[in-house]
Scaffold this motif. Structure first.
Motif, PDB file in Angstrom:
ATOM      1  N   MET A  11      59.498  18.348  94.716  1.00  0.00           N
ATOM      2  CA  MET A  11      60.508  17.780  93.817  1.00  0.00           C
ATOM      3  C   MET A  11      61.886  18.374  94.108  1.00  0.00           C
ATOM      4  N   ALA A  14      63.272  16.683  97.111  1.00  0.00           N
ATOM      5  CA  ALA A  14      63.665  15.301  96.795  1.00  0.00           C
ATOM      6  C   ALA A  14      64.978  15.302  96.003  1.00  0.00           C
ATOM      7  N   GLU A  15      65.096  16.210  95.056  1.00  0.00           N
ATOM      8  CA  GLU A  15      66.340  16.307  94.282  1.00  0.00           C
ATOM      9  C   GLU A  15      67.498  16.741  95.181  1.00  0.00           C
ATOM     10  N   ALA A  17      67.725  16.012  98.352  1.00  0.00           N
ATOM     11  CA  ALA A  17      68.072  14.839  99.163  1.00  0.00           C
ATOM     12  C   ALA A  17      68.943  13.864  98.369  1.00  0.00           C
ATOM     13  N   LEU A  18      68.704  13.765  97.063  1.00  0.00           N
ATOM     14  CA  LEU A  18      69.513  12.874  96.223  1.00  0.00           C
ATOM     15  C   LEU A  18      70.840  13.525  95.816  1.00  0.00           C
ATOM     16  N   HIS A  19      70.983  14.798  96.119  1.00  0.00           N
ATOM     17  CA  HIS A  19      72.178  15.570  95.746  1.00  0.00           C
ATOM     18  C   HIS A  19      72.264  15.726  94.226  1.00  0.00           C
ATOM     19  N   LEU A  20      71.115  16.019  93.607  1.00  0.00           N
ATOM     20  CA  LEU A  20      71.072  16.174  92.153  1.00  0.00           C
ATOM     21  C   LEU A  20      71.070  17.640  91.720  1.00  0.00           C
ATOM     22  N   LEU A  43      62.368  17.674 103.909  1.00  0.00           N
ATOM     23  CA  LEU A  43      63.685  17.091 103.648  1.00  0.00           C
ATOM     24  C   LEU A  43      63.920  15.891 104.562  1.00  0.00           C
ATOM     25  N   ALA A  44      63.502  16.034 105.819  1.00  0.00           N
ATOM     26  CA  ALA A  44      63.676  14.916 106.762  1.00  0.00           C
ATOM     27  C   ALA A  44      62.853  13.714 106.285  1.00  0.00           C
ATOM     28  N   TRP A  45      61.665  13.981 105.771  1.00  0.00           N
ATOM     29  CA  TRP A  45      60.797  12.892 105.270  1.00  0.00           C
ATOM     30  C   TRP A  45      61.513  12.125 104.163  1.00  0.00           C
ATOM     31  N   TRP A  46      62.024  12.854 103.193  1.00  0.00           N
ATOM     32  CA  TRP A  46      62.708  12.200 102.067  1.00  0.00           C
ATOM     33  C   TRP A  46      63.979  11.496 102.534  1.00  0.00           C
ATOM     34  N   SER A  47      64.742  12.194 103.347  1.00  0.00           N
ATOM     35  CA  SER A  47      66.029  11.632 103.763  1.00  0.00           C
ATOM     36  C   SER A  47      65.830  10.356 104.561  1.00  0.00           C
ATOM     37  N   LEU A  50      64.843   7.550 102.103  1.00  0.00           N
ATOM     38  CA  LEU A  50      65.877   7.114 101.149  1.00  0.00           C
ATOM     39  C   LEU A  50      67.060   6.434 101.846  1.00  0.00           C
ATOM     40  N   ALA A  51      67.293   6.815 103.117  1.00  0.00           N
ATOM     41  CA  ALA A  51      68.486   6.322 103.820  1.00  0.00           C
ATOM     42  C   ALA A  51      68.626   4.793 103.813  1.00  0.00           C
TER      43      ALA A  51
END
Lengths: 235, 180
Positions: A11, A14-15, A17-20, A43-47, A50-51
């Protein structure tokens, strides 16, 4: 899920990656990312996933003047980099290879070929790593031979802060923490021997450099700031 | 037509100081990255300024691109988003606000820069579609507009902690869906 790490990390990444995340939390993750290959992979997986969301944003042509300004800026930057080696006394070698761009491109080749001149036996690296810090404040090239355990280290940019030393660390794939490979000598080019018990952990590992008090970190892991990291990949 | 591989080759050439590769990359991706900056910042002058910073960063860090394991377009989009969001938050900390959305000429994404495969796009959109609309909206608000937890909570009229819970559950669902 098959992940071995707790969901908290998942999590958190993921947060991130969203810049939260808050600036403090984000910085803490940045420090872990510098030394944790598994976290970088998450991080690469999420990015990567989401890209595609950005596809719905309409493209807008930037003003033409911006391209010209950037072209000038990078030209100035490459020109500025050329005299830099003078200060470190490596000028003749860089001059030999012409412009800075070419010297940068050849940097690794130069380094790996030098021992053929200096040492009786040729050094043939099986793995290489490029360690780099934020904004390339620190750039270190590493070439390692898993046969001899020999590791050639070339510091191309940056240095330890005043009164501190640089320490090299290895973070084996899937390992929880960094293990010291030793303090780097002041000389920008150095040859180190990786202890036999650590050689097994080198393939696929991440190398990192931290700044430490003279003599190296007083604790098991890095005690100072991690200045850069890079993956050890096939030569 | 620029493929993912073309973009990757440009980045790798840039890592070796190839300025022509930099300009090719700029031509192939600047409209997409500028669009991202405008979306987040909603201010043309500021977006131009940030775009310039972003491309300098891409040039300087091209040799580190391989280490992070991102696909090339993801890396460029991430550098752009982070640059724009950081600028947005600096502006907000200074207490400035921009109320008016500017009218901007734009055009639809071209295949040249849409280097992210459409199947990937369908996938994340499909997974967002499995969430409740307001929760999918919150994820997109964070990703596309750079909104913070607090801003998202205000936008949907829920307490901050509720928004955190929404987002984390949504991310968990997305993780499962995207892993399928």
């Amino acid at each position: 899920m098959t992940d071995m790490e707790p969901d908290n990390d998942e999590m958190m990444v993921a947060e991130y990656a969203l810049h939260l995340l808050s600036p403090q939390d984000r910085q803490a993750v940045d420090q872990r990312l510098a030394v944790d290959g598994a976290l970088r992979a998450r991080l690469a997986w999420w990015s990567d996933r989401l890209a595609p969301l950005a596809d719905e944003i309409a493209e807008v042509d930037p003003p033409k003047a911006l391209r010209a300004a950037l072209a000038r800026a990078i030209q100035a930057e490459t020109a500025q980099q050329a005299p830099a080696p003078t200060r470190r006394g490596g000028w003749s070698m860089f001059k030999l290879f012409g412009g800075a761009g070419l010297a940068l491109a050849l940097g690794l080749a130069v380094m790996t070929q030098l021992p053929e001149v200096d040492a009786p036996a040729a050094f043939e690296p099986t793995y290489v790593a490029g360690i780099a810090g934020e904004e390339n404040a620190l750039v270190i090239n590493v070439a390692y031979s898993d046969e001899s355990g020999e590791m050639h280290v070339e510091r191309r940019a940056g240095a330890a802060p005043e009164g501190r030393v640089l320490e090299l660390w290895v973070i084996a794939e899937g390992s929880p923490g960094p293990v010291s490979l030793g303090v780097l000598p002041d000389d920008p080019e150095a040859v180190m021997i990786v202890p036999e018990d650590l050689r097994e952990s080198m393939p696929g590992a991440t190398l990192a450099v931290s700044e430490e008090p003279p003599g190296g970190s007083p604790i098991a892991g890095p005690s100072g700031a991690v200045l850069g990291a890079g993956a050890l990949v096939d030569a | 037509m620029r493929t993912t591989q073309d973009i990757e080759h440009m980045i790798l050439a840039m890592a070796e100081g190839d300025r022509a590769a930099f300009l090719s990359l700029y031509d192939a991706t600047s409209a997409k990255l500028f669009g991202i900056c405008l979306r987040v910042l909603n201010d043309r002058a500021e977006a131009e300024d940030v775009l310039q910073e972003i491309f300098l960063k891409i040039w300087r860090n091209a040799d580190r691109y391989k280490a992070n394991g991102f696909s090339p377009m993801t890396w460029l989009i991430t550098v752009a988003r982070n640059g724009a969001i950081d600028r947005l938050r600096t502006r907000k900390r200074r207490g400035e606000s921009l109320d008016l959305a500017e009218e901007l000429p734009d055009h639809a994404p071209t295949p040249e820069a849409a280097a992210v495969a459409s199947s990937e796009r369908d996938r994340v959109q499909g997974c967002l579609g499995e969430l409740k609309p307001e929760r999918a909206g919150a994820v997109k608000g964070a990703y596309l507009d750079g909104q913070t937890y607090q801003e998202l909570a205000d936008r949907y009229g829920v307490p901050l902690n509720t928004m955190r819970t929404w987002l984390r559950r949504s991310l968990q669902s997305l993780k499962e869906c995207l892993s399928r």
